[in-house]
Each structure stands twice: as C-alpha cells, then as structure tokens.
Design a protein around this motif. Structure first.
Motif, mmCIF file in Angstrom:
data_model
loop_
_atom_site.group_PDB
_atom_site.id
_atom_site.type_symbol
_atom_site.label_atom_id
_atom_site.label_comp_id
_atom_site.label_asym_id
_atom_site.label_seq_id
_atom_site.Cartn_x
_atom_site.Cartn_y
_atom_site.Cartn_z
ATOM 1 N N VAL A 132 0.862 -1.187 0.000
ATOM 2 C CA VAL A 132 0.000 0.000 0.000
ATOM 3 C C VAL A 132 0.894 1.232 0.000
ATOM 4 N N ILE A 133 0.647 2.148 -0.933
ATOM 5 C CA ILE A 133 1.468 3.360 -1.068
ATOM 6 C C ILE A 133 0.658 4.562 -0.595
ATOM 7 N N LYS A 134 1.212 5.318 0.360
ATOM 8 C CA LYS A 134 0.561 6.520 0.874
ATOM 9 C C LYS A 134 1.601 7.619 1.010
ATOM 10 N N ASN A 135 1.109 8.819 1.352
ATOM 11 C CA ASN A 135 2.031 9.856 1.788
ATOM 12 C C ASN A 135 1.486 10.499 3.053
ATOM 13 N N THR A 136 2.181 11.470 3.583
ATOM 14 C CA THR A 136 1.794 12.056 4.865
ATOM 15 C C THR A 136 0.528 12.900 4.765
ATOM 16 N N LEU A 137 0.046 13.131 3.531
ATOM 17 C CA LEU A 137 -1.211 13.859 3.347
ATOM 18 C C LEU A 137 -2.394 12.902 3.203
ATOM 19 N N LEU A 138 -2.161 11.622 3.559
ATOM 20 C CA LEU A 138 -3.166 10.555 3.526
ATOM 21 C C LEU A 138 -3.474 10.101 2.111
ATOM 22 N N ASN A 139 -3.637 11.025 1.190
ATOM 23 C CA ASN A 139 -3.838 10.661 -0.212
ATOM 24 C C ASN A 139 -2.585 11.028 -0.999
ATOM 25 N N LEU A 140 -2.333 10.298 -2.077
ATOM 26 C CA LEU A 140 -1.139 10.577 -2.857
ATOM 27 C C LEU A 140 -1.174 11.978 -3.451
ATOM 28 N N ALA A 141 -0.095 12.728 -3.224
ATOM 29 C CA ALA A 141 0.029 14.023 -3.879
ATOM 30 C C ALA A 141 0.232 13.795 -5.373
ATOM 31 N N PRO A 142 -0.205 14.742 -6.218
ATOM 32 C CA PRO A 142 -0.107 14.525 -7.672
ATOM 33 C C PRO A 142 1.304 14.184 -8.132
ATOM 34 N N HIS A 143 2.323 14.894 -7.605
ATOM 35 C CA HIS A 143 3.686 14.637 -8.072
ATOM 36 C C HIS A 143 4.167 13.263 -7.627
#
Length: 296
Positions: A132-143
């Motif tokens: 599972v791939i996430k980022n710290t903004l919960l949803n993937l940032a566009p970049h």
C-alpha cells in the motif's frame, strides 16, 4: 547479534534482487529499448549504481526498484520513506530523492562523455503487488503518483512517456554508441566485505559445507567429501568454500591457507586440489600463491 544484523541485511538485498527479477516480465514486452541492469558508473571520486536503465530513441528512463511489503508512507516534509507493518515501523532514505540524484549524475556523466543530450525520466517501481502506497497527506500528492508506481503499471507509464517524448532524438547508431559507452564504463564493485561488516577473519566458520544438509565441516577421504551428519558424498563441494574464500578473504591463496580453510589433514591433500584447479601462480615453491578470479 552480528549474525542477526547480517541476515537482515542479506534479506534486504535478496528482496531487492527478487524485485528486479520480477520486473523482467514487464520489460520483456518492450521493443526498441536497450535495457541495462545494475549499471555502476564513476562520478568523480565515487560511483553511482542504477537498478535498471532503459534507453530509447526518445528518452532515457531510470528505474529504482523496491521490493518492500507492508504500507509505505512517503514523508514529503522530512523526505523519508516509512514502512509500517504489524510488527514495527521503519524509516528508509527517500527513493524519489535517490533516483533524482541518479538522474543528475547520469546527466553529468553523459555530458562528460560528450554524448547526445536526451531527456532523462525517473520512476520508483514498487515490485511487491500488495504494498500500500501513501504519503503524509493521507492521499497521494499529484507529483508522488507520477513518480511512484507498482510494477503492474510500468508499461502504461512508459506508453505515457512515449506520448510525451514523441520526437526521436537518437539514431540506431547513436543508441548503440551510448549503450556501448555505458557498458565500457561499468565497474564491478569488489568491497572488503569483512571490513564493511566489522568482522575479523578468525570469526568466520571455515571448512567445506555439506550441499545436502548445510552442516560443516565435511571430511576429505579418498578424493571425496563425506558429511558426518547426513552421510552424503561429494567430489566438488570445496568449490563453494573456495568461492567464499575469494569473496571474503583474498583472491590469492597458498597451499597452507587452503589446507587450513578446508580443514584438510595434510599439505599433500591441499596440493592435489590446487593442481587439479590449474590456477595461475606466482612465487617459488615455498612462497607460491595461487590466483583466483571473481569470474571463476
């Protein structure tokens, strides 16, 4: 404690190797690409290594392959990768920064070789399908979604890059020239493993290991290796032990060193093994050293 650390490091390296292997399935569908694996190139006083490099007439693509399970969180603020599993939470260097640094290094290398300028794209490929791939903004940032993909999406992403870079910039001859230059500049890494792991040579378990049950040491009797644990026989089990010797200790070996490392009963037995291998040597009889290569 040291053994556990080494086993964990080996597990990470094997996971990376399996990840690169799993990517070969998708790369097999590509045509008109030169594909180079584990390329290690000079950069001033250092080297940089590229997991997979794709060269086309339109662009160059660097793939940084990660075979990591669990949940991966790309921390854009602190520029780190966090892996979360039921057992623990771990931090890793940001692979996006890593592959972008490799892009800059490759661009500098191409300029230094006075080769044709071509757009260089980068991707971080997660080869483990259930990650599972996430980022710290919960949803993937566009970049982030443009830079990190699962391996199953690789061909789709490459097609999008082909649409973006639709003008051919390299002729077939130029493609071959760049690939040939890259291969000629590739240097094999031969690190001092014991020094890296802070292990003394006397701490290594020596002897010939049983190819059937992995116990050691085997006993040499009548030109055969006999396992005291499982009773299996082998004529060439010492080759694996000598491969360990040259990777861990030295590329040259004396008669006595071979006798001690293989736990042979006499210098005569070690001399017979050395003569059977037909190795090049230097020095007089008493000081003779036999030379092994990494390609043996």
């Amino acid at each position: 404690m040291k053994r556990r650390e080494i086993e964990e490091q080996l597990a990470r390296r094997m996971a990376g190797y399996r990840g690169e292997q799993s990517l070969d399935y998708y790369l097999g569908f590509l045509t008109n690409y030169f594909i180079l694996h584990d390329l290690r190139l000079p950069d001033r006083d250092h080297h940089f290594q590229l997991d997979t490099l794709l060269i086309s007439p339109f662009f160059i693509l660097i793939l940084e392959v990660k075979n990591i399970s669990g949940t991966l969180i790309f921390d854009d603020h602190f520029k780190q990768l966090i892996r979360v599993t039921p057992e623990k939470e771990e931090g890793f260097p940001d692979p996006i920064l890593q592959v972008e640094r490799h892009r800059d290094q490759l661009s500098g290398w191409l300029s230094g070789q006075k080769l044709e300028k071509v757009p260089i794209e980068t991707l971080v490929v997660i080869s483990y399908p259930n990650t599972v791939i996430k980022n710290t903004l919960l949803n993937l940032a566009p970049h982030l979604s443009e830079k990190v993909i699962h391996s199953g999406n690789l061909l789709t992403k490459i097609k999008a890059l082909e649409t973006l870079h639709s003008k051919p910039l390299l002729t077939p001859q130029q493609l071959k020239k760049i690939s040939r230059k890259l291969l000629m500049s590739h240097t094999i890494s031969n690190p001092d493993v014991l020094q890296q792991l802070q292990i003394q040579s006397h701490e290594i378990l020596t002897g010939v290991q049983c190819p059937e049950c992995s116990s050691l040491p085997l006993i040499r009797l009548h030109a055969k290796w006999i396992c005291p644990s499982c009773g299996s026989l082998s004529r060439d089990a010492h080759f694996s032990a000598l491969n360990d010797y040259k990777l861990l200790i030295n590329l040259t070996i004396s008669n006595r060193e071979l006798k001690d490392f293989l736990h042979l009963s006499s210098m005569y037995a070690s001399s017979r093994i050395l003569h059977s291998m037909n190795l090049p040597y230097s020095g007089s009889y008493k000081n003779r050293r036999y030379m092994m290569s990494l390609d043996d």
